[in-house]
Design a protein around this motif. Sequence first.
Motif, mmCIF file in Angstrom:
data_model
loop_
_atom_site.group_PDB
_atom_site.id
_atom_site.type_symbol
_atom_site.label_atom_id
_atom_site.label_comp_id
_atom_site.label_asym_id
_atom_site.label_seq_id
_atom_site.Cartn_x
_atom_site.Cartn_y
_atom_site.Cartn_z
ATOM 1 N N LYS A 95 -0.433 -1.038 -4.291
ATOM 2 C CA LYS A 95 0.469 -0.520 -5.306
ATOM 3 C C LYS A 95 0.517 -1.516 -6.453
ATOM 4 O O LYS A 95 0.560 -2.713 -6.235
ATOM 5 C CB LYS A 95 1.883 -0.340 -4.732
ATOM 6 N N CYS A 96 0.509 -1.021 -7.650
ATOM 7 C CA CYS A 96 0.565 -1.915 -8.827
ATOM 8 C C CYS A 96 1.960 -1.977 -9.370
ATOM 9 O O CYS A 96 2.748 -1.124 -9.237
ATOM 10 C CB CYS A 96 -0.392 -1.426 -9.888
ATOM 11 N N TRP A 116 0.852 -1.192 0.000
ATOM 12 C CA TRP A 116 0.000 0.000 0.000
ATOM 13 C C TRP A 116 0.887 1.240 0.000
ATOM 14 O O TRP A 116 2.050 1.170 0.407
ATOM 15 C CB TRP A 116 -0.893 0.011 1.240
ATOM 16 N N PRO A 117 0.347 2.393 -0.407
ATOM 17 C CA PRO A 117 1.151 3.627 -0.393
ATOM 18 C C PRO A 117 1.735 3.947 0.981
ATOM 19 O O PRO A 117 2.871 4.393 1.086
ATOM 20 C CB PRO A 117 0.164 4.699 -0.849
#
Length: 113
Positions: free
Chosen positions: A112-113, A40-41
């Motif tokens: 996040k990709c 995650w960010p």
Amino acid sequence: MDNYTGKDFYCDIALAGKVELDVVFEDDHVLAFHHTRPFWPVHIVVTPKKHIPSFTDLGEHEPEQLVHLMMVVQHITREVENEYGAARVLTNLGEYQDSKHLHFHVNFGGPKC
């Protein structure tokens, strides 16, 4: 440590000082740091320094240490929530638990990709 293949990243690597960590909080009992491979960010890991296998396998650990751990999780989660407006707390178990050491993920945002 993308090539780590052990079962306890926290005891073997993070707590052993074998990787540089972006530490958010540390005392004699708990370490919290930005995840080394964030999903995650905002992705912070909170873990006890003493080995505890998992949330469902707390064993004979001192209740005061577990309460302290949860207070640290709460404090960090509150900071993330205050800064970003939302937060999640997650712990994995069984097959979902890659590292067999109790730890909590405090996170915000989509994957996040």
